[in-house]
Scaffold this motif. Sequence first.
Motif, PDB file in Angstrom:
ATOM      1  N   GLU A   1       0.839  -1.118  -0.026  1.00 56.81           N
ATOM      2  CA  GLU A   1       0.045  -0.203  -0.020  1.00 56.81           C
ATOM      3  C   GLU A   1       1.028   1.327   0.093  1.00 56.81           C
ATOM      4  N   LYS A   2       0.549   2.035  -0.760  1.00 53.49           N
ATOM      5  CA  LYS A   2       1.251   3.332  -0.712  1.00 53.49           C
ATOM      6  C   LYS A   2       1.433   4.165   0.691  1.00 53.49           C
ATOM      7  N   LEU A   3       2.380   4.501   1.003  1.00 52.01           N
ATOM      8  CA  LEU A   3       2.559   5.118   2.476  1.00 52.01           C
ATOM      9  C   LEU A   3       2.295   6.624   2.182  1.00 52.01           C
ATOM     10  N   ILE A   4       1.098   7.015   3.117  1.00 54.29           N
ATOM     11  CA  ILE A   4       0.463   8.104   3.059  1.00 54.29           C
ATOM     12  C   ILE A   4       0.862   8.980   4.156  1.00 54.29           C
ATOM     13  N   PRO A   5       1.681  10.216   3.669  1.00 55.78           N
ATOM     14  CA  PRO A   5       1.875  11.261   4.876  1.00 55.78           C
ATOM     15  C   PRO A   5       0.357  11.685   5.424  1.00 55.78           C
ATOM     16  N   PHE A   6       0.299  11.727   6.498  1.00 55.72           N
ATOM     17  CA  PHE A   6      -0.716  11.974   7.116  1.00 55.72           C
ATOM     18  C   PHE A   6      -0.621  12.948   8.416  1.00 55.72           C
TER      19      PHE A   6
ATOM     20  N   LEU B   1     -19.902  -0.841  12.944  1.00 55.15           N
ATOM     21  CA  LEU B   1     -18.746  -0.768  12.209  1.00 55.15           C
ATOM     22  C   LEU B   1     -17.633   0.428  12.529  1.00 55.15           C
ATOM     23  N   ALA B   2     -16.653   0.040  12.965  1.00 58.03           N
ATOM     24  CA  ALA B   2     -15.389   1.091  13.184  1.00 58.03           C
ATOM     25  C   ALA B   2     -14.617   1.508  11.873  1.00 58.03           C
ATOM     26  N   VAL B   3     -14.715   2.560  11.375  1.00 60.48           N
ATOM     27  CA  VAL B   3     -13.919   2.792  10.349  1.00 60.48           C
ATOM     28  C   VAL B   3     -12.705   3.840  10.603  1.00 60.48           C
ATOM     29  N   GLU B   4     -11.595   3.143  10.277  1.00 59.12           N
ATOM     30  CA  GLU B   4     -10.535   3.894  10.484  1.00 59.12           C
ATOM     31  C   GLU B   4      -9.936   4.735   9.342  1.00 59.12           C
ATOM     32  N   MET B   5      -9.367   5.882   9.599  1.00 60.61           N
ATOM     33  CA  MET B   5      -9.171   6.671   8.329  1.00 60.61           C
ATOM     34  C   MET B   5      -7.634   7.485   8.502  1.00 60.61           C
ATOM     35  N   PHE B   6      -7.567   8.093   7.481  1.00 60.75           N
ATOM     36  CA  PHE B   6      -6.101   8.984   7.298  1.00 60.75           C
ATOM     37  C   PHE B   6      -6.876  10.431   7.389  1.00 60.75           C
ATOM     38  N   GLN B   7      -6.061  11.346   7.724  1.00 60.65           N
ATOM     39  CA  GLN B   7      -6.391  12.779   7.317  1.00 60.65           C
ATOM     40  C   GLN B   7      -5.109  13.029   6.714  1.00 60.65           C
ATOM     41  N   THR B   8      -5.056  13.528   5.439  1.00 60.49           N
ATOM     42  CA  THR B   8      -3.870  13.678   4.787  1.00 60.49           C
ATOM     43  C   THR B   8      -3.384  15.284   5.047  1.00 60.49           C
ATOM     44  N   GLU B   9      -2.256  15.542   4.514  1.00 60.57           N
ATOM     45  CA  GLU B   9      -1.660  16.946   4.802  1.00 60.57           C
ATOM     46  C   GLU B   9      -2.791  17.882   4.044  1.00 60.57           C
ATOM     47  N   ASP B  10      -3.250  17.485   3.029  1.00 64.11           N
ATOM     48  CA  ASP B  10      -4.319  18.688   2.421  1.00 64.11           C
ATOM     49  C   ASP B  10      -5.722  18.211   2.962  1.00 64.11           C
ATOM     50  N   ASP B  11      -5.787  17.750   3.935  1.00 65.53           N
ATOM     51  CA  ASP B  11      -7.491  17.212   4.671  1.00 65.53           C
ATOM     52  C   ASP B  11      -8.148  16.548   3.981  1.00 65.53           C
ATOM     53  N   THR B  12      -7.700  15.490   2.888  1.00 63.66           N
ATOM     54  CA  THR B  12      -8.232  14.539   2.118  1.00 63.66           C
ATOM     55  C   THR B  12      -8.592  13.506   3.262  1.00 63.66           C
ATOM     56  N   ILE B  13      -9.686  12.815   3.241  1.00 69.61           N
ATOM     57  CA  ILE B  13     -10.044  11.619   4.243  1.00 69.61           C
ATOM     58  C   ILE B  13      -9.681  10.383   3.197  1.00 69.61           C
TER      59      ILE B  13
END
Length: 385
Positions: free
Chosen positions: A181-186, A253-265
């Motif tokens: 998986e692409k490493l996401i800077p978050f 349902l527990a949904v885990e998410m990343f908030q990226t540097e530009d606030d994309t979820i």
Amino acid sequence: MKNYFSSDFRLGVLGGGQLGRMLLTETQKLDIYTVILDGNSNAPCAQICNEFHQGDLLDFDTVYNFGKQVDLLTIEIENVNIDALDKLEEEGLTIFPKPKNLRTIQNKALQKVFYHEQGIPTADFTRFALKEDLEKAVLENTVSTPFVWKSARFGYDGNGVKIVKSIDDLQNLPSGECIAEKLIPFKNELAVIVARNKAGEIKTYPVVEMEFHPEANQVEYVICPARIDETVANKARKIALDVADAFDFVGLLAVEMFQTEDDTILVNEVAPRTHNSGHYSIEASYTSQFEQHVRSILNLPLGNTDSKVAGIMVNLVGAEGHTGDVIYKNIEEVLKIEGVTPHLYGKKHTKPFRKMGHVTIVNTDVNKAREIAQQVKETIKVIAK
């Protein structure tokens, strides 16, 4: 409506760990007869449920025969025999979450493919049948480092996930199906718990923020409400609802998410059950996630998901270098602090990084609660005799 309370109704639960133990608090309040299946005779639920069965959750016959003895079946762990659940469902047993949802969710590769097909935002990934195929792709530069390796099956609490910076990092990882998986800077790791009953009533809990232990890759703190902008919180809740809708999910349902540097979820992964990120709700919410799980699977009206106060959860895990009979060192000190509630999971034996309990800190001010959480973390130690 069926009478679930103080009756001969039997609720079956696959798994008897700490999530089941906290669920039993709610079934006992409502006098719902609860039957547990777990592989460990000393499981946290074993001594306190109405009826305990010991057996392998991944064995077809064990799960099937257990299901024949209950009126409705739910889970507290997703690694169970789905073929047995399919047969039970065909024969008329009500099972929530649905077996087809569990089949997708228990395999991280299938889960990622599902998000892609449903247009749910998630990190880019490549799926591999074997780790050796991934190694070949790295050598041929069709997959470039760094990336996140995830085992398709049986990952939990930081196991089955590794950041790969060079091909050498793949050496000691298990073979078998995996994803790169692409490493996401978050900026933040967030989570939203969605509850939905069969009637279609749906509610979300507030967005929480998760702080992770850098080495163990385990959640150290869960902070509610998340210290994020309201527009980001609304976006996260909307995406969590979209995920539950895509699954046609019934239960929690527990949904885990990343908030990226530009606030994309971006959706990271989901858990089809009560979850570590919702433990704060026992003290801080009008309706705990465990009560809500019972309400959702029994098609009862859903409870209020609002928080009464800010809540922070601190995981209690076994200290490094300690294996043996557990001692909670300095627990008396944290009990002196206002707004602090320890939960011990009934595990008599500790080992490094094993989840042994959690502590909830409630306060009207989330930043003050976070300070106290730090104090709790530094004070209480899970050690061996």
